[in-house]
Write an enzyme that holds these catalytic residues in place. Structure first.
Site, mmCIF file in Angstrom:
data_model
loop_
_atom_site.group_PDB
_atom_site.id
_atom_site.type_symbol
_atom_site.label_atom_id
_atom_site.label_comp_id
_atom_site.label_asym_id
_atom_site.label_seq_id
_atom_site.Cartn_x
_atom_site.Cartn_y
_atom_site.Cartn_z
ATOM 1 N N CYS A 1 0.821 -1.380 -0.013
ATOM 2 C CA CYS A 1 0.262 -0.175 0.102
ATOM 3 C C CYS A 1 1.026 1.258 -0.111
ATOM 4 C CB CYS A 1 -1.003 -0.228 1.006
ATOM 5 S SG CYS A 1 -2.291 1.042 1.125
ATOM 6 N N HIS A 8 -3.583 -5.511 2.739
ATOM 7 C CA HIS A 8 -3.079 -5.613 3.976
ATOM 8 C C HIS A 8 -3.858 -7.142 4.403
ATOM 9 C CE1 HIS A 8 -1.912 -1.526 4.451
ATOM 10 N NE2 HIS A 8 -3.088 -1.157 3.930
HETATM 11 N N1 GLN Z 1 -1.695 6.772 2.499
HETATM 12 C C1 GLN Z 1 -1.727 5.887 1.317
HETATM 13 C C2 GLN Z 1 -3.266 6.138 0.818
HETATM 14 O O1 GLN Z 1 -4.126 6.574 1.298
HETATM 15 C C3 GLN Z 1 -1.501 4.516 1.724
HETATM 16 C C4 GLN Z 1 -2.492 4.123 2.816
HETATM 17 C C5 GLN Z 1 -2.224 2.806 3.129
HETATM 18 O O2 GLN Z 1 -0.937 2.354 3.307
HETATM 19 N N2 GLN Z 1 -2.996 1.858 3.726
HETATM 20 O O3 GLN Z 1 -3.241 5.909 -0.506
#
Ligand code: GLN
Length: 241
Positions: free
Chosen positions: A95, A193
């Site tokens: 992510c 995740h």
């Molecule tokens: N900040 C990033 C987004 O919102 C990644 C979020 C995350 O790692 N879940 O796209």
């Protein structure tokens, strides 16, 4: 490989550790242990000097936009990660980790930031957060279906230097071309995740095989995985009503 220790680097869990992705390190160590192979967890914090060279596998988790910007600054301090990629050492980015390893990302405030350029992928904010279960058909042989939980604002477009980790069956993924994640050589990135390796043991073993350079004996799926899959299905059926 029995007796040797596989060095697993958990990179910046203090910055990119919001979503429990450190669980991926625990999964990898356990899957090695089940096969009689030792491992050593090398935790790299933002208070350290730089990412060390010489680890067998590098893991970078997800996090908030601000943490991503700080992470890029830290990763640029040393050549540990770049050298690893050049030598074919596996790297897993989740992510925010995907966005950091990519060429550029635009944070929610509209600012564009350069990424590490280790995968050909650029990210811009979408219209809303993509939150929920995601299922894909992996493009890598032997991996099959992948499942995970996504929670991100960014939408990621892949360039010609990388290809998707999976084709989206359910969920949003990258938000372009039904693609989910990015693969460049032994760098694997995903929005999943879960932690992703707990939910997808075949992907965990692929990374381990790349790390140790030899095939691993298959293991039966842990019973928890079956229970989790059943539970996820039930949640989806409930949500659809
Ligand atoms: N900040 C990033 C987004 O919102 C990644 C979020 C995350 O790692 N879940 O796209």
């Amino acid at each position: 490989m029995t007796g040797e220790r596989v060095r697993i680097a958990l990179v910046l869990p203090d910055l990119l550790g919001t979503y429990g992705d450190r669980g991926n390190a625990i999964v990898l160590a356990q899957r090695l242990r089940w096969r009689g192979i030792g491992s050593q967890l090398v935790t790299v914090l933002s208070s350290d000097d730089a990412v060390p060279e010489g680890c067998d596998l590098y893991l970078i988790g997800g996090g908030e936009d601000v943490a991503q910007v700080a992470a890029v600054r830290f990763l640029r301090r040393g050549a540990g990660l770049t050298r690893a990629v050049q030598h074919g050492v596996p790297v897993l980015g989740i992510c925010g980790g995907l966005q950091v390893l990519g060429t550029s990302f635009v944070t929610g405030d509209g600012q564009r930031h350069e990424g590490m350029g280790l995968v050909d992928a650029s990210t811009e904010p979408g219209r809303g957060r993509a939150i929920g279960e995601v299922t894909t058909q992996a493009t890598l042989g032997g991996v099959g279906m992948l499942t995970g939980f996504e929670n991100h604002l960014g939408r990621t477009a892949l360039g010609p230097g990388s290809h998707a980790l999976g084709r989206v069956v359910r969920g949003t993924g990258n938000g372009h071309d039904q693609a989910e994640g990015a693969v460049n050589g032994h760098v694997i990135c995903t929005y999943m995740h879960g932690p992703v390796l707990a939910r997808n043991p075949k992907l965990a073993d692929l990374l381990l095989e790349w790390a140790i350079g030899e095939p691993l004996a298959p293991l039966p799926d842990p019973p928890e995985l079956k229970a989790l899959r059943t539970e996820r299905t039930r949640v989806h059926v409930r949500n659809r009503k």
